[in-house]
Design a protein around this motif. Structure first.
Motif, short mmCIF file in Angstrom:
data_model
loop_
_atom_site.label_atom_id
_atom_site.label_comp_id
_atom_site.label_asym_id
_atom_site.label_seq_id
_atom_site.Cartn_x
_atom_site.Cartn_y
_atom_site.Cartn_z
N HIS A 163 64.22 91.35 88.95
CA HIS A 163 65.18 91.53 87.86
C HIS A 163 65.71 90.19 87.38
N ASN B 59 62.69 87.90 86.19
CA ASN B 59 61.85 88.55 85.18
C ASN B 59 60.38 88.15 85.30
N TYR C 167 74.45 96.55 84.71
CA TYR C 167 73.33 95.62 84.73
C TYR C 167 72.49 95.84 83.48
N TRP D 214 69.54 95.76 82.04
CA TRP D 214 68.10 95.65 82.26
C TRP D 214 67.41 96.70 81.42
#
Lengths: 157, 388
Positions: free
Chosen positions: A77, A80, B247, B249
């Motif tokens: 995460h 990436n 988060y 993402w």
């Protein structure tokens, strides 16, 4: 990190135990030896440079009369980046260790591979069947060449 | 004929006696919930270990919808497998189609016409709205609010009409194909789609007026089912579930596929990962999807090529590929092993609900059954995706 950087970092650590698969995909693909499989997973998760904190999937592949493979798709995460790690297992006695203590997400993936492919994951916390029904007694359906009572293969043209 | 008669208990086991004898005690007991429970949205079966009204442990049992789609994939050509991807997540078929198409295109290095890319984005975002509408309706129904359910299905109807005029299907679309889309949109699509977006923006405000600040809804959702970020990552949660845990993402942003890098949109995130945060993330995604669709309609390139020329039987080169997209429920991806044949050698399907469902146990231990229903609704798990 780029494909080359990830490969170089893992190659430094594992040397000949790591075998790089040449392809033109943007992610690195490699094989790791059985002996270093758990160590690599643990390193990939905990190394601050690699930081693979997300197990995207764990899937088994059956190569008839040759081997089984377990393929992990790892993602990070924070950084990436992605990588695919594969390990070769013995055909007649496919066994490896569990990595569900490194990534909890591996728990169900390993149960699935255990049930559908007959791969043993040593030390799995909950080695129960996941998808098939309770009375299932027809072997491991995802293996190549599997046949069951009602199974009719697609006719070849 | 002897009729069963009520007979008082012969012994001395009455409540008064039990208290006197100190026989009254707390005991753990098991409850079976599902697989046909209305709030499990399909066929999830949970075995709950209860102590009074509190959940002490919970085990999900899945597999009631297992159709072995991965095995089917090994016996079909790449194009023949496309209709099966519709059935992986039938509430959001377009993203499932797109995930398969992008994976095969990455494997075989296929170019997609630009107009097709824009059409894909429009359809996938419309499907994201439709899928979130089902979530909104069913979750609020589980929490006792019937009105949003009726509203949500009213709006979803319009989206299904848009899909029907595009590809003739209302549930399993099979619209996105390898190398493009099946056919161009009809002339009346754009006008109707813009009208829908204009109307829908107002409708989202309506939903918020009913639910967001509603004290009953807040009481059922605020600080319930908190999912810490570390745990969410570890369990493989994705999509609105991980975004609710503060988060940002989203594959559309961090690893843009298709033409998502050309649009201006934000990624909504929640504050502390409770049910209400996940609810707010999805509500805000309604607005962001509207924004993307509008930009895609504005930028839709002219032309009539919506599918690149491909051989009738596609034979991708030997190799393997791993590709993922952002489906409404989270990250969906395929791992394909090809041996150069017309059929894939192995297809591994990774779906968002698979990871999200594993978050149910740690978030609901110590809470009540009513909270479990709220948490399960907020995770937006769909079972055909877990079982495949």
């Amino acid at each position: 990190m780029t494909k080359e950087q990830i490969t170089a970092r893992l190659k430094d650590k594992f040397g000949p135990e790591l075998e790089i698969v040449e392809n033109n995909q943007p992610e690195p693909y490699f094989y790791i030896s059985m002996a270093k499989y758990y160590e690599l997973c643990s390193y990939a998760k905990n190394d601050p440079q690699l930081d693979f904190d997300f197990l995207f999937q764990l899937g088994a592949v059956h190569y008839p009369d040759d081997r089984f493979e377990v393929a992990l798709c790892l993602c990070s995460h924070e950084k990436n980046h992605k990588a695919v790690v594969k390990v070769r297992l013995d055909h007649d006695n496919p066994e490896t260790v569990t990595i569900s203590d490194i990534w909890k997400a591996a728990n169900w993936f390993e149960r699935e591979a255990m049930e559908l492919f007959g791969i043993g994951f040593f030390g799995h916390p909950d080695p129960q069947p996941l998808l098939l029904y309770d009375d299932w007694d027809y072997g491991y359906p995802m293996r190549k060449g599997w046949t069951g009572p009602d199974f009719v293969p697609m006719p070849e043209k | 004929m002897d009729r069963p008669r009520f007979r008082p208990h012969a012994g001395k086991i009455t409540v008064d006696n039990m208290i006197e004898n100190k026989d009254l005690r707390e005991e753990e007991f098991l409850i079976n919930m599902g697989p046909q429970h209305p709030s499990t949205h399909g066929v999830l079966r949970l075995i709950l270990k209860m102590e009074g009204e509190f959940i002490r442990d919970l085990t999900p049992y899945v597999g009631y919808l297992h159709r072995s789609i991965e095995k089917i994939a090994e016996n079909r050509t790449y194009n023949q497998f496309m209709p099966f991807t519709d059935r992986i997540d039938y509430c959001a078929s377009m993203p499932s189609n797109l995930a398969w198409a992008t994976a095969v295109e990455k494997l075989a290095a296929i170019e997609v016409p630009e107009r097709a890319e824009y059409l894909r984005v429009i359809m996938v975002e419309l499907n994201r709205i439709a899928s979130h509408l089902i979530w909104l309706g069913t979750m609020s129904l589980d929490l006792g609010a019937v009105t949003p359910f009726l509203y949500a299905f009213r709006e979803r109807e319009w989206i299904l009409d848009l899909f029907e005029m595009t590809c003739g299907q209302r549930l399993t679309y099979h619209y996105i194909r390898i190398g493009g889309v099946a056919r161009d949109i009809p002339v009346e699509f754009e006008k109707s789609c813009r009208a829908f977006i204009k109307d829908f923006r107002r409708r989202v405000d309506d939903y918020e007026a009913i639910l967001t600040e509603n004290p009953i809804f807040l009481g059922r959702t605020k600080d319930i089912g908190i999912l810490p970020l570390d745990l969410a990552k570890d369990l493989g949660a994705s999509g609105p579930t991980i975004r609710g845990s503060n988060y940002g993402w989203d594959i559309r942003k961090v690893e843009p596929y298709s033409v998502y890098d050309r649009f201006d949109f934000q990624i909504p995130i929640g504050a502390n990962g409770d049910v209400w945060d996940r609810y707010m993330v999805r509500i805000e995604e309604f607005r962001q999807s509207c924004k993307i669709i509008e930009q895609a309609l504005d930028g839709l390139p002219e032309g009539d090529t919506v599918r690149s020329k491909l051989p009738t039987v596609l034979r991708p080169p030997a190799g393997e590929v791993f590709s993922r997209i952002e489906a409404p429920r989270g990250e969906m991806g395929y791992y394909i092993v090809s041996n150069g044949d017309k059929k894939p050698f192995r297809v591994k399907i990774r779906t968002a609900s698979y990871g999200n469902l594993q978050c149910l146990r740690p978030t609901s231990i110590g809470l009540k059954i009513a909270d479990l229903v709220a948490i399960f609704g907020s995770l937006d798990v769909i079972l055909p995706e877990v079982d495949r």
